[in-house]
Structures are given as C-alpha cells and as structure tokens.
Enzyme design. Structure first.
Site, PDB file in Angstrom:
ATOM      1  N   ARG A 251      45.027 -12.431  23.048  1.00 29.68           N
ATOM      2  CA  ARG A 251      44.417 -12.356  21.728  1.00 29.68           C
ATOM      3  C   ARG A 251      45.130 -13.301  20.772  1.00 29.68           C
ATOM      4  NH1 ARG A 251      44.608  -7.297  18.922  1.00 29.68           N
ATOM      5  NH2 ARG A 251      46.736  -7.197  19.712  1.00 29.68           N
TER       6      ARG A 251
ATOM      7  N   ASP B 294      55.576  -5.693  22.774  1.00 32.05           N
ATOM      8  CA  ASP B 294      54.641  -4.898  21.980  1.00 32.05           C
ATOM      9  C   ASP B 294      55.307  -3.722  21.274  1.00 32.05           C
ATOM     10  OD1 ASP B 294      55.128  -3.625  24.378  1.00 32.05           O
ATOM     11  OD2 ASP B 294      53.033  -3.373  24.934  1.00 32.05           O
TER      12      ASP B 294
ATOM     13  N   SER C 255      54.366  -9.716  26.860  1.00 35.85           N
ATOM     14  CA  SER C 255      54.675  -8.407  27.450  1.00 35.85           C
ATOM     15  C   SER C 255      54.962  -8.509  28.953  1.00 35.85           C
ATOM     16  CB  SER C 255      53.531  -7.426  27.175  1.00 35.85           C
ATOM     17  OG  SER C 255      53.378  -7.243  25.793  1.00 35.85           O
TER      18      SER C 255
END
Length: 509
Positions: A108, A230, A177
């Site tokens: 994203r 995250d 991540s």
C-alpha cells in the site's frame, strides 16, 4: 385354533421384545458415543483452563522474559529488538507525508496531510496494489523498481505540490514487515524472507538502500525517513491520538507487541543514549513461551505439523492464523470417537480449512437453531446433518479455544505493564526491585487487529481477564484503545515526527 392364536401372540411378543431390545441397544450405544464426545470436551476444558492464578504466573513469566531479552542477545525467547524510535508523534506535525507498507502479497502507498493539532489529519489517500507473483522471487531491483514506479504514479496525481521543492523533499515512512535487524531509525538488514518471498540478493543486505535506489532510478525525489514494523506504527498512531500511550499490541492473523522502555534498562546495549531517555522496543512476543501456558495435545500436534515447529508458541495459541485450526482438530477428534457428525468427512482432516473468521461467526451465532453453525459445518466440512445439540457442542468448542486465547493475550499485556511499573505493583526495574509506593498514572495501550476489533467474544474475554488481573482500582487507570492502520498512518506520522531531525538522536558506544 386356540393354540394358533397363542402361538401368534407369543411370536408378536417375541418380535416386540426384539425390536425393543434393538431400540434400547441403539440408545445405549448412542449414549456411550455421546459420553465419549463429552469426555473429549471435558478434557479440552480442563487443558485450556486459565485460572487467575495461572494467568498471574504467565504475567510474571512475560515480565521476566522481557527483562532477560533486554539483558543479553539470545537471553530470552523474546528478541526485544531495538527500533531506534526514541520519540513519537505529538500532534504538532504539519505538512504532507507518505507511507509505504510492504508485508505480504499486496503493498500500500499512503499520503497524509497533517494540520498541526493533535488528531487533526486533514486528508488521507490510500492505494493498494498486488505484488506480481514473479517479483516475489525476482532480483530486488525489479521488485523495488515496480514499487517505486507505483509510488511515482501515486504522487503524480497530487493537485497541490507547492510545498515540495529542491529544499523540501517528500518524506516516506517505510513499514517493512519482515525479520530485520534494525541498525538505525532509517536502516536495517534483512534477516530472512517470509510470506512467500524469496528475493535472494536481498538477504543480509540493507533494506532502505535498495528502496532508495529504486526511487532514484525512477526519478522520484523522495527520502525514506523511517524504517519500522507494523507494531511500532500502531504505537505511533496511538500516541498521536493520546500522549499517554505507552505500548501497542497487534492481535490479528499474527500477533506482536512493542512498548516504550527506558534506555538505561536496555542492558545489552550499555551506553545507549537517546535524547528522550526512552526507546520503543519490538518484543516479537509471538515467540514467548512459558511452562505456565495451558498447552493441549491439539497445540502440540499443530506445532509439530507447522512449517516452524518449536517457534512462535505464544502466537500459535492466541492469534487468528491458528484458532480455527485448533477448533478443527477438536472436531476431528470427536468425529473419530463417534459418528455424531454423520458419515466421516475427509475435509475434517484438511489443515486450516476452518478459517478463524468462520469460527468467530459460529461462536457469535445467537439464532435459536444455530443456523450459521449448521451452514458453516456444511460448507466447510461437508457435515450436512448436525443435530442442534451437536451444533451447541461446536459453539462450546469455539468458546473454550477463544476464551483461552483472549485471556492469555490479556496476561501478556499485563506482563508488559508489570515490566514498566504500570500495573500497580511497581514492576521489574532492571534488578533494582519494585516500588510499593508507586502512584498510578493514566496508561493507554493501543490495540490493532481483526481478532480484537471484529471478534466480539474475544474482545470481551480479553477485557474480563485484564480487569481481573489488574483489579478494579488499577484497571480504571489503564485504557485499551482500538486503532486502525498503524502500518500505514503510523508510518507516515513517524516520517513527519522525524522529518525535521538532521542527525540521529540515538547513539551507541
């Protein structure tokens, strides 16, 4: 004639007795089968028991393991990784900042416009793109060129770019991540790939350099300001909205936690100096383990058959990736003990066929005939004729597994609070002993992840255990606050928070 009548009567009586015998025999066998099934359930309930005494032992074990992980590398199952984040967003940040979130089969890009007042996000734009399958195993240059070109297209859609110039570059927070050894706030070395990636020339290399090179090759004047995971992003987002936020927990498909630790308590980095005196520590708490955790034979089998046996023990007991499969294993055992689920179904032997969201739907089914449970059993396992009492049994299995997971998660959170002296006991303070005169301060823990935000029973069980462990007087000072999109918004906020810093604020000897 009389003898014939008597003979017929005797025959009818014998037949009736035989039929009655068959019926009684079936009932006896049915009861035996049901008793065996109930025995499996009772064994599960006993093995999953999370008394307040046992939970307190888990709390203490978590705090001790945290201390050990801070004392030396490899000293604990908890990695206790330094993040080099020594200050968090305050709400005074102004301007437009970006985030890139890469952690799976999609990535994203996000743009955030901040207004300089706490919680004032003027605008937010997000785009999500799948990572083409071939790029997950191609050279890193191909992967990061694709990401950089997508970012460039994203920025070209902007209407107002006047704030960016030769003197003011775009700044980016990069949520990556995957297992990384962090070297500074904006650099880290990839330890290994997970989640289907196998970009060989990246392992053991600096991550941000590869992304920055891709941005340059694609003519995008953007600088990576921070490299985070995250959980740290969730902590940043929580702190942006509430300055009393000291820890963050993700409980979704996977699970992890981070928190603010005193720099002088990070003994394995003696001489570590931060401008604020604190640092966010990434616990990697999914790997926590203690003999006090209530482990069942189903957990043992799941772990042995997993791609990473003996790792992520805590995660396998509390996260969304695994709860549905634990329930499946219990149902399979019952089906092997009895035919209460009807003809044997091969689908019951398929690992991870029951996803945790479906398990949650069965658990939350409050219809009189448990129609949702019946539908899911049929669609998932091919079990088409489960009686109501069997459906109720399935709901009970879901309840036992979920309650254990939620209560253990609560104990983990209280363990963090104990370590930093926010549980009302004074906590563990680098071997100096706790203080009994500590005054409770308002404390906020940010929590993100679908298991917590979307699964009502899980959340209620977690809160119940949390309040039991802290006690009413202390619990009123501690707030569990749900957040959303720490990996995106939180990363952009950290880019904003660090944008005006031209030198590292963290120094190692």
């Amino acid at each position: 004639m009389g003898k014939v009548v008597v003979g017929v009567a005797v025959g009818v009586a014998v037949a009736a007795c035989a039929v009655a015998g068959v019926v009684v025999g079936r009932r006896v066998r049915s009861r035996r089968k049901w008793r065996r099934v109930v025995g499996v359930l009772s064994e599960l309930e006993e093995s999953c028991e999370t008394t307040i005494g046992r939970l307190r032992q888990v709390v203490d074990a978590m705090a001790v393991e945290m201390h050990a992980g801070l004392a030396s590398e490899g000293g604990s199952k908890l990695k206790m990784l330094l993040t080099f984040v020594d200050h968090l967003p305050t709400g005074s940040e102004i301007g437009t900042y970006y985030a890139l979130d890469l952690g799976g089969t999609n990535f994203r890009v996000l743009r955030l416009q901040l207004g300089g007042e706490r919680s004032l996000i003027l605008s937010k734009d997000v785009e999500s793109q799948p990572v083409p399958q071939h790029l997950m195993t191609s050279p890193s240059e191909d992967l990061f060129d694709y990401i950089a070109s997508t970012l460039k297209q994203f920025t070209e859609k902007e209407e107002n770019v006047s704030e960016f110039s030769a003197l003011r570059r775009r700044e980016l927070g990069f949520t990556f991540s995957f297992p990384v050894k962090q070297m500074s706030i904006r650099s880290g070395i990839l330890i290994k790939w997970t989640k289907g990636y196998h970009v060989e020339d990246m392992v053991g290399r600096e991550v941000v350099e590869r992304l920055q090179a891709g941005l340059t090759r694609n003519g995008l004047d953007m600088q990576v300001a921070v490299l985070v995971n995250d959980t740290v992003g969730t902590l940043a987002l929580g702190h942006y909205h509430d300055a009393d936020t000291v820890a963050a927990v993700i409980i979704g498909t996977g699970t992890n936690a981070c928190y603010l630790e005193r720099a002088d308590a990070i003994i394995k980095c003696q001489g570590l100096v931060t401008a604020s005196g604190v640092m966010a520590v990434n616990m990697e708490w999914g790997n926590f383990w203690s003999s006090h955790l209530p482990r069942t034979t189903y957990d043992i089998d799941l772990d042995a058959e997993s791609p990473n046996p003996y790792d992520q023990g805590f995660e396998k007991m509390i996260s969304g990736m695994y709860l549905g499969d634990i329930v499946r294993r219990v149902i399979l055992r019952m089906a092997q003990e009895s035919d209460i689920f009807g003809p044997p179904s091969s689908r019951l032997s398929t690992p991870f066929i029951l996803k945790t969201p479906l398990m949650a739907k069965m658990h939350d089914d409050d219809s009189p005939d448990l129609k949702e449970v019946a539908d899911i059993l049929k669609e998932t396992f091919g079990i088409s004729e489960a009686p109501l009492k069997v459906r109720k049994l399935v709901v009970r299995i879901c309840d036992v597994v979920t309650r254990r997971a939620a209560r253990l998660a609560a104990a983990g959170i209280v363990g963090i609070l104990k370590k930093i002296g926010r549980d009302g006991t004074g906590g563990i303070t680098s071997g100096r002993g706790g203080r009994s005169d500590i005054k409770m301060r308002r404390t906020v823990v940010a929590i993100e992840g679908g298991l917590y935000t979307s699964y009502t029973m899980f959340r209620e069980y977690l809160h119940e255990a949390f309040n039991e462990l802290l006690g009413e007087e202390v619990a009123q000072h501690v707030i569990l606050k749900a957040t959303e999109d720490g990996s995106g918004i939180g990363a952009a906020l950290l880019a904003a928070s660090y944008s005006s810093y031209t030198v590292d604020r963290v120094h190692q000897p």
